[in-house]
Every structure is written in structure tokens, then in C-alpha cells.
Design a protein around this motif. Sequence first.
Motif, PDB file in Angstrom:
ATOM      1  N   VAL A  41       0.891  -1.158   0.000  1.00 49.19           N
ATOM      2  CA  VAL A  41       0.000   0.000   0.000  1.00 49.19           C
ATOM      3  C   VAL A  41       0.926   1.203   0.000  1.00 49.19           C
ATOM      4  CG1 VAL A  41      -1.664   1.329   1.348  1.00 49.19           C
ATOM      5  CG2 VAL A  41      -1.882  -1.162   1.212  1.00 49.19           C
ATOM      6  N   ARG A  42       0.661   2.120  -0.907  1.00 45.32           N
ATOM      7  CA  ARG A  42       1.498   3.326  -0.998  1.00 45.32           C
ATOM      8  C   ARG A  42       0.632   4.560  -0.781  1.00 45.32           C
ATOM      9  NH1 ARG A  42       6.647   2.155  -3.032  1.00 45.32           N
ATOM     10  NH2 ARG A  42       6.773   0.028  -3.807  1.00 45.32           N
ATOM     11  N   VAL A  43       1.218   5.534  -0.087  1.00 47.11           N
ATOM     12  CA  VAL A  43       0.525   6.780   0.221  1.00 47.11           C
ATOM     13  C   VAL A  43       1.240   7.902  -0.522  1.00 47.11           C
ATOM     14  CG1 VAL A  43      -0.215   8.339   2.064  1.00 47.11           C
ATOM     15  CG2 VAL A  43      -0.083   5.862   2.488  1.00 47.11           C
ATOM     16  N   TRP A  44       0.457   8.690  -1.231  1.00 49.30           N
ATOM     17  CA  TRP A  44       0.982   9.767  -2.062  1.00 49.30           C
ATOM     18  C   TRP A  44       0.358  11.083  -1.637  1.00 49.30           C
ATOM     19  CZ3 TRP A  44       4.388   7.908  -5.735  1.00 49.30           C
ATOM     20  CH2 TRP A  44       4.334   6.537  -6.003  1.00 49.30           C
ATOM     21  N   ARG A  45       1.163  12.128  -1.574  1.00 42.53           N
ATOM     22  CA  ARG A  45       0.669  13.475  -1.251  1.00 42.53           C
ATOM     23  C   ARG A  45       0.896  14.383  -2.455  1.00 42.53           C
ATOM     24  NH1 ARG A  45      -1.143  14.196   3.553  1.00 42.53           N
ATOM     25  NH2 ARG A  45      -0.536  12.833   5.249  1.00 42.53           N
ATOM     26  N   TRP A  46      -0.087  15.230  -2.717  1.00 50.81           N
ATOM     27  CA  TRP A  46       0.019  16.179  -3.819  1.00 50.81           C
ATOM     28  C   TRP A  46       0.944  17.309  -3.423  1.00 50.81           C
ATOM     29  CZ3 TRP A  46      -0.766  16.325  -8.752  1.00 50.81           C
ATOM     30  CH2 TRP A  46      -0.759  17.546  -9.406  1.00 50.81           C
ATOM     31  N   ASN A  47       1.927  17.578  -4.253  1.00 46.32           N
ATOM     32  CA  ASN A  47       2.872  18.668  -4.040  1.00 46.32           C
ATOM     33  C   ASN A  47       2.736  19.599  -5.240  1.00 46.32           C
ATOM     34  OD1 ASN A  47       5.027  20.368  -3.600  1.00 46.32           O
ATOM     35  ND2 ASN A  47       6.506  18.743  -3.245  1.00 46.32           N
ATOM     36  N   PRO A  48       2.111  20.779  -5.068  1.00 47.99           N
ATOM     37  CA  PRO A  48       1.905  21.684  -6.203  1.00 47.99           C
ATOM     38  C   PRO A  48       3.214  21.958  -6.952  1.00 47.99           C
ATOM     39  CG  PRO A  48       0.711  22.473  -4.288  1.00 47.99           C
ATOM     40  CD  PRO A  48       1.581  21.330  -3.826  1.00 47.99           C
ATOM     41  N   GLY A  49       3.131  21.846  -8.248  1.00 45.28           N
ATOM     42  CA  GLY A  49       4.308  22.056  -9.087  1.00 45.28           C
ATOM     43  C   GLY A  49       5.128  20.795  -9.314  1.00 45.28           C
ATOM     44  N   HIS A  50       4.868  19.755  -8.523  1.00 46.52           N
ATOM     45  CA  HIS A  50       5.631  18.507  -8.636  1.00 46.52           C
ATOM     46  C   HIS A  50       4.741  17.285  -8.821  1.00 46.52           C
ATOM     47  CE1 HIS A  50       9.362  20.557  -7.559  1.00 46.52           C
ATOM     48  NE2 HIS A  50       8.666  21.170  -6.617  1.00 46.52           N
ATOM     49  N   GLY A  51       3.455  17.418  -8.543  1.00 46.45           N
ATOM     50  CA  GLY A  51       2.539  16.287  -8.667  1.00 46.45           C
ATOM     51  C   GLY A  51       2.531  15.435  -7.411  1.00 46.45           C
ATOM     52  N   PHE A  52       2.053  14.201  -7.556  1.00 44.11           N
ATOM     53  CA  PHE A  52       1.998  13.286  -6.409  1.00 44.11           C
ATOM     54  C   PHE A  52       3.396  12.774  -6.098  1.00 44.11           C
ATOM     55  CE2 PHE A  52      -2.524  13.015  -7.465  1.00 44.11           C
ATOM     56  CZ  PHE A  52      -3.067  13.129  -6.201  1.00 44.11           C
ATOM     57  N   GLN A  53       3.760  12.829  -4.809  1.00 45.23           N
ATOM     58  CA  GLN A  53       5.040  12.302  -4.341  1.00 45.23           C
ATOM     59  C   GLN A  53       4.763  11.351  -3.190  1.00 45.23           C
ATOM     60  OE1 GLN A  53       7.125  16.055  -3.577  1.00 45.23           O
ATOM     61  NE2 GLN A  53       8.272  15.716  -5.467  1.00 45.23           N
ATOM     62  N   GLU A  54       5.508  10.260  -3.155  1.00 42.94           N
ATOM     63  CA  GLU A  54       5.277   9.250  -2.134  1.00 42.94           C
ATOM     64  C   GLU A  54       5.645   9.782  -0.750  1.00 42.94           C
ATOM     65  OE1 GLU A  54       5.748   4.447  -1.602  1.00 42.94           O
ATOM     66  OE2 GLU A  54       6.971   5.460  -3.107  1.00 42.94           O
ATOM     67  N   ALA A  55       4.770   9.525   0.227  1.00 39.33           N
ATOM     68  CA  ALA A  55       5.004   9.973   1.609  1.00 39.33           C
ATOM     69  C   ALA A  55       6.207   9.256   2.205  1.00 39.33           C
ATOM     70  CB  ALA A  55       3.756   9.703   2.455  1.00 39.33           C
ATOM     71  N   SER A  56       6.838   9.875   3.187  1.00 42.13           N
ATOM     72  CA  SER A  56       8.059   9.323   3.792  1.00 42.13           C
ATOM     73  C   SER A  56       7.816   7.987   4.484  1.00 42.13           C
ATOM     74  CB  SER A  56       8.644  10.326   4.789  1.00 42.13           C
ATOM     75  OG  SER A  56       7.704  10.591   5.826  1.00 42.13           O
ATOM     76  N   TYR A  57       6.613   7.734   4.982  1.00 38.98           N
ATOM     77  CA  TYR A  57       6.301   6.482   5.685  1.00 38.98           C
ATOM     78  C   TYR A  57       5.757   5.398   4.756  1.00 38.98           C
ATOM     79  CZ  TYR A  57       1.820   8.865   5.514  1.00 38.98           C
ATOM     80  OH  TYR A  57       0.708   9.540   5.088  1.00 38.98           O
ATOM     81  N   SER A  58       5.770   5.648   3.475  1.00 42.13           N
ATOM     82  CA  SER A  58       5.273   4.715   2.467  1.00 42.13           C
ATOM     83  C   SER A  58       6.461   4.025   1.804  1.00 42.13           C
ATOM     84  CB  SER A  58       4.472   5.519   1.449  1.00 42.13           C
ATOM     85  OG  SER A  58       3.972   4.718   0.427  1.00 42.13           O
ATOM     86  N   PRO A  59       6.345   2.772   1.401  1.00 41.75           N
ATOM     87  CA  PRO A  59       5.156   1.933   1.340  1.00 41.75           C
ATOM     88  C   PRO A  59       4.851   1.266   2.675  1.00 41.75           C
ATOM     89  CG  PRO A  59       6.984   0.711   0.432  1.00 41.75           C
ATOM     90  CD  PRO A  59       7.504   2.091   0.792  1.00 41.75           C
ATOM     91  N   LEU A  60       3.601   0.856   2.806  1.00 39.47           N
ATOM     92  CA  LEU A  60       3.151   0.077   3.957  1.00 39.47           C
ATOM     93  C   LEU A  60       3.294  -1.388   3.571  1.00 39.47           C
ATOM     94  CD1 LEU A  60      -0.022   2.181   4.762  1.00 39.47           C
ATOM     95  CD2 LEU A  60       2.310   2.515   5.593  1.00 39.47           C
ATOM     96  N   LEU A  61       4.192  -2.087   4.237  1.00 37.39           N
ATOM     97  CA  LEU A  61       4.561  -3.457   3.871  1.00 37.39           C
ATOM     98  C   LEU A  61       3.952  -4.478   4.819  1.00 37.39           C
ATOM     99  CD1 LEU A  61       8.351  -2.724   3.246  1.00 37.39           C
ATOM    100  CD2 LEU A  61       6.521  -2.833   1.547  1.00 37.39           C
ATOM    101  N   GLY A  62       4.128  -5.753   4.519  1.00 37.30           N
ATOM    102  CA  GLY A  62       3.733  -6.829   5.404  1.00 37.30           C
ATOM    103  C   GLY A  62       2.456  -7.544   5.004  1.00 37.30           C
ATOM    104  N   HIS A  63       1.876  -7.173   3.879  1.00 38.72           N
ATOM    105  CA  HIS A  63       0.675  -7.860   3.421  1.00 38.72           C
ATOM    106  C   HIS A  63       1.052  -9.230   2.868  1.00 38.72           C
ATOM    107  CE1 HIS A  63      -0.265  -3.575   3.379  1.00 38.72           C
ATOM    108  NE2 HIS A  63      -1.481  -3.966   3.747  1.00 38.72           N
ATOM    109  N   ARG A  64       0.286 -10.215   3.215  1.00 34.76           N
ATOM    110  CA  ARG A  64       0.586 -11.587   2.798  1.00 34.76           C
ATOM    111  C   ARG A  64       0.207 -11.836   1.343  1.00 34.76           C
ATOM    112  NH1 ARG A  64      -0.641 -16.827   6.477  1.00 34.76           N
ATOM    113  NH2 ARG A  64       0.470 -18.295   5.161  1.00 34.76           N
ATOM    114  N   TYR A  65      -0.809 -11.149   0.890  1.00 34.77           N
ATOM    115  CA  TYR A  65      -1.303 -11.307  -0.484  1.00 34.77           C
ATOM    116  C   TYR A  65      -1.371  -9.938  -1.150  1.00 34.77           C
ATOM    117  CZ  TYR A  65      -2.746 -15.727   1.543  1.00 34.77           C
ATOM    118  OH  TYR A  65      -2.747 -16.930   2.194  1.00 34.77           O
ATOM    119  N   GLY A  66      -1.632  -9.938  -2.432  1.00 34.29           N
ATOM    120  CA  GLY A  66      -1.831  -8.684  -3.143  1.00 34.29           C
ATOM    121  C   GLY A  66      -2.969  -7.902  -2.517  1.00 34.29           C
ATOM    122  N   VAL A  67      -2.859  -6.597  -2.531  1.00 33.77           N
ATOM    123  CA  VAL A  67      -3.868  -5.733  -1.925  1.00 33.77           C
ATOM    124  C   VAL A  67      -4.960  -5.461  -2.960  1.00 33.77           C
ATOM    125  CG1 VAL A  67      -4.269  -3.494  -0.842  1.00 33.77           C
ATOM    126  CG2 VAL A  67      -2.110  -4.696  -0.450  1.00 33.77           C
TER     127      VAL A  67
END
Length: 75
Positions: free
Chosen positions: A39-65
Motif C-alpha cells: 500500500v502506498r501513500v501519495w501526497r500532492w505537491n503543487p508544481g511537482h505532482g503526487f510524491q510518495e510519503a516518507s512512511y510509504s510503502p506500507l509493507l507486510g501484506h501476505r497477499y496482493g492488496v
Amino acid sequence: MSASKTKILQKLTVNTSDVTTLDFYGSSLLVTGSSDKTVRVWRWNPGHGFQEASYSPLLGHRYGVTSVRVSPKVS
């Protein structure tokens, strides 16, 4: 809108497999889930578009999300 007038504004290419689900929260947060078990979390940064948050990705899922949903913060 016809497909011929569709313009790609940004591609998020960090996943190693298909993105299977997404949810928007407000105008600045996007959450994606993928068959690569992330699971990935993205924040909108004006002038740059969506950028992945520092705490992303969220790992540990046993199967596809296959589903993500953002819930508003309750105070």
C-alpha cells in the motif's frame, strides 16, 4: 471526454506489479494498493505532482492488496 483528448499528467511507476485499487482523500492524498503486496501513500505537491510519503510503502501484506479505503480522522 473522448480517449483522443485524454492527457496523461503523471505516471506513478514504483510498483512492481499492477495497481489494483486506489482511493483519494480530499484534494491532496492518494492511496494505492497493488498485487505486489504494498500500500502506498501519495501526497500532492503543487508544481511537482503526487510524491510518495516518507512512511510509504506500507509493507507486510501476505497477499496482493485488492482494496484500500481512506477514513476521515475523527476528533
